[in-house]
Design a protein around this motif. Structure first.
Motif, PDB file in Angstrom:
ATOM      1  N   ILE A 144       4.013  -4.264  -6.829  1.00  0.00           N
ATOM      2  CA  ILE A 144       3.021  -3.239  -7.142  1.00  0.00           C
ATOM      3  C   ILE A 144       2.813  -2.392  -5.887  1.00  0.00           C
ATOM      4  CG2 ILE A 144       0.644  -2.774  -7.813  1.00  0.00           C
ATOM      5  CD1 ILE A 144       0.657  -5.379  -9.371  1.00  0.00           C
ATOM      6  N   THR A 145       3.138  -1.104  -5.965  1.00  0.00           N
ATOM      7  CA  THR A 145       3.025  -0.211  -4.811  1.00  0.00           C
ATOM      8  C   THR A 145       1.746   0.625  -4.895  1.00  0.00           C
ATOM      9  OG1 THR A 145       4.353   1.441  -5.963  1.00  0.00           O
ATOM     10  CG2 THR A 145       5.520  -0.077  -4.501  1.00  0.00           C
ATOM     11  N   ASN A 146       1.503   1.392  -3.843  1.00  0.00           N
ATOM     12  CA  ASN A 146       0.341   2.293  -3.772  1.00  0.00           C
ATOM     13  C   ASN A 146      -0.977   1.573  -4.032  1.00  0.00           C
ATOM     14  OD1 ASN A 146       1.855   4.808  -3.348  1.00  0.00           O
ATOM     15  ND2 ASN A 146       2.595   4.490  -5.436  1.00  0.00           N
ATOM     16  N   THR A 147      -1.055   0.348  -3.591  1.00  0.00           N
ATOM     17  CA  THR A 147      -2.264  -0.451  -3.789  1.00  0.00           C
ATOM     18  C   THR A 147      -2.609  -1.163  -2.489  1.00  0.00           C
ATOM     19  OG1 THR A 147      -1.695  -0.824  -6.124  1.00  0.00           O
ATOM     20  CG2 THR A 147      -3.346  -2.284  -5.137  1.00  0.00           C
ATOM     21  N   GLU A 148      -3.726  -0.774  -1.897  1.00  0.00           N
ATOM     22  CA  GLU A 148      -4.136  -1.355  -0.622  1.00  0.00           C
ATOM     23  C   GLU A 148      -5.293  -2.313  -0.836  1.00  0.00           C
ATOM     24  OE1 GLU A 148      -5.449  -0.047   3.918  1.00  0.00           O
ATOM     25  OE2 GLU A 148      -4.931   1.480   2.421  1.00  0.00           O
ATOM     26  N   ILE A 149      -5.091  -3.558  -0.391  1.00  0.00           N
ATOM     27  CA  ILE A 149      -6.141  -4.561  -0.500  1.00  0.00           C
ATOM     28  C   ILE A 149      -7.180  -4.275   0.579  1.00  0.00           C
ATOM     29  CG2 ILE A 149      -6.656  -7.021  -0.580  1.00  0.00           C
ATOM     30  CD1 ILE A 149      -4.686  -5.893  -2.743  1.00  0.00           C
ATOM     31  N   GLY A 150      -8.426  -4.174   0.160  1.00  0.00           N
ATOM     32  CA  GLY A 150      -9.503  -3.771   1.053  1.00  0.00           C
ATOM     33  C   GLY A 150     -10.010  -2.388   0.729  1.00  0.00           C
ATOM     34  N   LYS A 151      -9.176  -1.633  -0.013  1.00  0.00           N
ATOM     35  CA  LYS A 151      -9.584  -0.298  -0.460  1.00  0.00           C
ATOM     36  C   LYS A 151      -9.493  -0.186  -1.984  1.00  0.00           C
ATOM     37  CE  LYS A 151      -8.630   2.371   3.748  1.00  0.00           C
ATOM     38  NZ  LYS A 151      -7.882   3.504   4.341  1.00  0.00           N
TER      39      LYS A 151
ATOM     40  N   ARG B 126       0.813  -1.222   0.000  1.00  0.00           N
ATOM     41  CA  ARG B 126       0.000   0.000   0.000  1.00  0.00           C
ATOM     42  C   ARG B 126       0.844   1.269   0.000  1.00  0.00           C
ATOM     43  NH1 ARG B 126      -2.695   0.518   6.036  1.00  0.00           N
ATOM     44  NH2 ARG B 126      -0.772   0.788   7.214  1.00  0.00           N
ATOM     45  N   ASP B 127       2.081   1.182   0.480  1.00  0.00           N
ATOM     46  CA  ASP B 127       2.938   2.371   0.515  1.00  0.00           C
ATOM     47  C   ASP B 127       3.590   2.616  -0.845  1.00  0.00           C
ATOM     48  OD1 ASP B 127       3.347   4.264   2.616  1.00  0.00           O
ATOM     49  OD2 ASP B 127       3.851   2.591   3.937  1.00  0.00           O
ATOM     50  N   ASP B 128       4.357   3.705  -0.928  1.00  0.00           N
ATOM     51  CA  ASP B 128       4.974   4.055  -2.200  1.00  0.00           C
ATOM     52  C   ASP B 128       6.309   3.353  -2.424  1.00  0.00           C
ATOM     53  OD1 ASP B 128       6.210   5.428  -0.146  1.00  0.00           O
ATOM     54  OD2 ASP B 128       6.628   7.204  -1.360  1.00  0.00           O
ATOM     55  N   ARG B 129       6.825   2.656  -1.408  1.00  0.00           N
ATOM     56  CA  ARG B 129       8.069   1.901  -1.522  1.00  0.00           C
ATOM     57  C   ARG B 129       7.887   0.519  -0.913  1.00  0.00           C
ATOM     58  NH1 ARG B 129      12.754   5.472  -2.283  1.00  0.00           N
ATOM     59  NH2 ARG B 129      12.057   7.647  -2.234  1.00  0.00           N
ATOM     60  N   ILE B 130       8.667  -0.411  -1.409  1.00  0.00           N
ATOM     61  CA  ILE B 130       8.605  -1.784  -0.928  1.00  0.00           C
ATOM     62  C   ILE B 130       9.444  -1.934   0.344  1.00  0.00           C
ATOM     63  CG2 ILE B 130       9.230  -4.175  -1.496  1.00  0.00           C
ATOM     64  CD1 ILE B 130       6.747  -3.136  -2.955  1.00  0.00           C
TER      65      ILE B 130
ATOM     66  N   GLU C 106      -2.703  -3.267  17.991  1.00  0.00           N
ATOM     67  CA  GLU C 106      -3.791  -4.175  18.346  1.00  0.00           C
ATOM     68  C   GLU C 106      -3.896  -5.350  17.383  1.00  0.00           C
ATOM     69  OE1 GLU C 106      -7.426  -2.034  18.610  1.00  0.00           O
ATOM     70  OE2 GLU C 106      -6.767  -0.749  20.264  1.00  0.00           O
ATOM     71  N   GLY C 107      -3.532  -5.140  16.131  1.00  0.00           N
ATOM     72  CA  GLY C 107      -3.664  -6.217  15.148  1.00  0.00           C
ATOM     73  C   GLY C 107      -3.935  -5.668  13.762  1.00  0.00           C
ATOM     74  N   THR C 108      -4.569  -6.490  12.947  1.00  0.00           N
ATOM     75  CA  THR C 108      -4.839  -6.136  11.547  1.00  0.00           C
ATOM     76  C   THR C 108      -5.825  -4.981  11.456  1.00  0.00           C
ATOM     77  OG1 THR C 108      -4.500  -8.451  10.969  1.00  0.00           O
ATOM     78  CG2 THR C 108      -5.552  -7.064   9.322  1.00  0.00           C
ATOM     79  N   GLU C 109      -5.618  -4.118  10.492  1.00  0.00           N
ATOM     80  CA  GLU C 109      -6.484  -2.951  10.319  1.00  0.00           C
ATOM     81  C   GLU C 109      -7.824  -3.335   9.699  1.00  0.00           C
ATOM     82  OE1 GLU C 109      -3.676   0.848   9.800  1.00  0.00           O
ATOM     83  OE2 GLU C 109      -3.467  -0.598   8.196  1.00  0.00           O
ATOM     84  N   ASP C 110      -8.808  -2.443   9.896  1.00  0.00           N
ATOM     85  CA  ASP C 110     -10.184  -2.738   9.507  1.00  0.00           C
ATOM     86  C   ASP C 110     -10.365  -2.976   8.012  1.00  0.00           C
ATOM     87  OD1 ASP C 110     -11.085  -2.483  12.129  1.00  0.00           O
ATOM     88  OD2 ASP C 110     -11.381  -0.315  11.929  1.00  0.00           O
ATOM     89  N   ALA C 111      -9.678  -2.197   7.175  1.00  0.00           N
ATOM     90  CA  ALA C 111      -9.930  -2.243   5.733  1.00  0.00           C
ATOM     91  C   ALA C 111      -9.768  -3.644   5.163  1.00  0.00           C
ATOM     92  CB  ALA C 111      -8.997  -1.274   5.010  1.00  0.00           C
TER      93      ALA C 111
ATOM     94  N   GLU D 241     -11.416 -10.566  -2.842  1.00  0.00           N
ATOM     95  CA  GLU D 241     -12.069 -11.413  -3.843  1.00  0.00           C
ATOM     96  C   GLU D 241     -11.514 -11.137  -5.241  1.00  0.00           C
ATOM     97  OE1 GLU D 241     -14.408 -14.451  -5.181  1.00  0.00           O
ATOM     98  OE2 GLU D 241     -13.997 -13.852  -3.105  1.00  0.00           O
ATOM     99  N   GLN D 242     -11.273  -9.876  -5.557  1.00  0.00           N
ATOM    100  CA  GLN D 242     -10.687  -9.546  -6.863  1.00  0.00           C
ATOM    101  C   GLN D 242      -9.297 -10.164  -7.020  1.00  0.00           C
ATOM    102  OE1 GLN D 242     -11.224  -5.231  -6.429  1.00  0.00           O
ATOM    103  NE2 GLN D 242     -12.489  -5.224  -8.286  1.00  0.00           N
ATOM    104  N   ILE D 243      -8.504 -10.129  -5.958  1.00  0.00           N
ATOM    105  CA  ILE D 243      -7.177 -10.744  -6.006  1.00  0.00           C
ATOM    106  C   ILE D 243      -7.294 -12.252  -6.190  1.00  0.00           C
ATOM    107  CG2 ILE D 243      -5.094 -11.201  -4.662  1.00  0.00           C
ATOM    108  CD1 ILE D 243      -5.162  -8.401  -5.657  1.00  0.00           C
TER     109      ILE D 243
END
Length: 491
Positions: A220-227, A183-187, A420-425, A232-234
């Motif tokens: 692939i950067t700047n790509t957040e799964i859940g947003k 999701r970030d701009d760098r790996i 706390e753990g994994t984020e909501d998205a 399902e698409q993945i």
């Protein structure tokens, strides 16, 4: 071993550090390289013990003992002593995908479980590990090795931290086509943005990422799964998915004034400082210059905040911890080979002491409230001292001590009390079974309740060590390979 009495003849030495005051003027790595002759002597201290606990990788009484990667430590210690560096590198890479990271930022539970450490300082395992991999790059022994055959199976890895990169590396070696989403701009995940440059230079992270690219992994950067994409698409595009998104939902600080301007989560602060270092056009909104800084939380992330604030020329810095000062030696309740909970002066605290004359840590402190000025900006913290009380079952509570109320000036407060753990998205709408923000999957199997979806690292086990993340990434890759092919040759 080649030097059976080495542990009796040589004293423990680790990498020399740069001057703690002068190094605050830059962001370069704070440790120096060790001379080859000294490394050979340190390798000679390994005592060929009958049961090398250093690489057992177990948990005792809730603490880590030995290396979860099962590194073949005695073997490469001996090879370094004999001067067989390339062979030492080969043994190291059999179990650890990224020694250049672990050799710098792992807290080294291997050393706590070293047999020499029963009576003497342990073998300098971490320093030797780091020099083996650094020499491997220096000598050009580490080159891209793309797989000779491809299976035509496609795997998606979500998250590019140590778990995700380890899983990607292993599956690529097995011949699968691997794509890593970040999701970030760098790996690099926390390797890139969570650990400051003076502990892990970002050029080292990028060097490894470039190597993985040359071996065929797609990032692939700047790509957040859940947003940006749903799980399902993945799943529809890939034969299998491994989730390694970490445990990045911050633990909140439920006290008055937590939402004032100038109060920030530690990871947001560290991320911004690294982004500003890597991109001269980036302007961070959180900066410590000329401010009284207070860090709430006594762990490694808090220490990194201290070191970062010093480099940003803060006026003062204090770190609060609820727990009392650790003892100078192991206690009877913390026996070998458990991880040793003993007092030490970490790099950040040496730096603060060199500048301000004292260790910045304040122990047994509870923050009661944060107070702001008329503009809604933090101006002070109110605290009390507390006594830690442990019952017969090992449970503990804190009792506030009377007449210990204190007010601390602060214009910047950094909250470093964990995650706390994994984020909501990623959790919401994914169909993944989870408990307390950890995705459910059996250790050793890593398969979730969703067909073809695996999970590894902090996202499964909660906030943990880099070596556990790499361990789980490797094991999840093995199980994913078995799922795809019916059998596996991955370790």
């Amino acid at each position: 071993m080649g030097k059976a009495t080495g542990f009796m003849e040589y004293e423990r030495k680790t990498a020399e550090e740069r001057n703690p005051l002068s190094r605050q003027n830059d962001w370069n790595e704070y440790q120096k390289r060790m001379p080859v002759d000294e490394l050979k002597r340190q390798g000679a201290r390994c005592m060929d013990c009958g049961t090398p606990f250093c690489h057992t990788g177990i948990q005792l009484n809730g603490t880590d003992s030995g290396c979860p990667l099962y590194n073949l430590i005695p073997e490469w210690n001996d090879l370094v002593y004999r001067g067989h560096w390339k062979e030492a590198l080969e043994r190291l890479l059999k179990t650890n995908n990224f020694p250049e990271f672990t050799g710098r930022v792992c807290p080294a539970p291997c050393e706590g479980a070293c047999t020499v450490a029963i009576y003497d300082p342990p073998v300098a395992i971490k320093s030797i590990e780091r020099e083996i991999i650094d020499k491997g790059f220096d000598e050009g022994w580490i080159v891209p090795q793309p797989p000779k055959r491809r299976t035509e199976k496609k795997v998606a890895i979500v998250g590019s931290g140590p778990a995700g990169l380890a899983a990607a590396d292993q599956l690529n070696k097995a011949g699968h086509w691997v794509t890593v989403f970040e999701r970030d701009d760098r790996i690099g995940g926390l390797l890139m943005y969570g650990i400051p440059n003076m502990k892990l230079e970002k050029a080292l992270v990028q060097r490894r990422v470039n190597l993985l690219k040359e071996e065929g992994i797609v990032f692939i950067t700047n790509t957040e799964i859940g947003k940006d994409l749903t799980l399902e698409q993945i799943r529809n595009q890939y034969d299998a998915v491994i989730l390694c998104a970490g445990a990045q939902k911050h633990r909140s600080l439920p006290i008055e004034g937590h939402d004032l301007n100038g109060v920030h989560y530690a990871m947001d602060y560290l991320t911004q400082s690294t982004k500003a270092l890597l991109d001269s056009s980036y302007r961070e909104s959180i900066h410590a210059e000329a401010k009284d800084v207070i860090v709430i939380g006594g762990g490694d992330t808090g220490a990194d905040c201290v070191a970062t604030a010093l480099r940003q020329k803060c006026s003062s810095v204090v770190q609060f911890g609820r727990h009392p000062r650790l003892p100078d030696q192991r206690t009877d309740e913390n026996p070998w080979p458990e991880y040793p909970f003993v007092f030490s002066l970490d790099y950040a605290y040496e730096e603060a002491k060199s500048r301000f004359g004292n260790d910045p840590r304040q122990y047994s402190i509870i923050t009661k409230r944060i107070v702001g000025d008329h503009r809604g900006h933090v101006k002070e913290l109110h605290t009390v001292e507390a006594e830690k009380i442990v019952d017969d079952q090992g449970n503990y509570t804190f009792r506030e001590l009377p007449n210990t109320y204190k007010v601390w000036p602060a214009q910047l407060v950094l909250v470093a009390i964990g995650f706390e753990g994994t984020e909501d998205a990623l959790l919401q709408g994914s169909g993944l079974e989870h408990h307390r923000r950890k995705v459910k999957a059996e250790y050793g199997k890593y398969i979730t309740n969703v067909e073809g979806v695996f999970v590894a690292g902090d996202m499964r086990r909660g906030q943990s060590l880099i070596v556990w993340a790499i361990h789980e990434g490797r094991e999840a890759a093995r199980e994913c390979d078995r799922f795809l092919m019916g059998t596996t040759q991955l370790p």
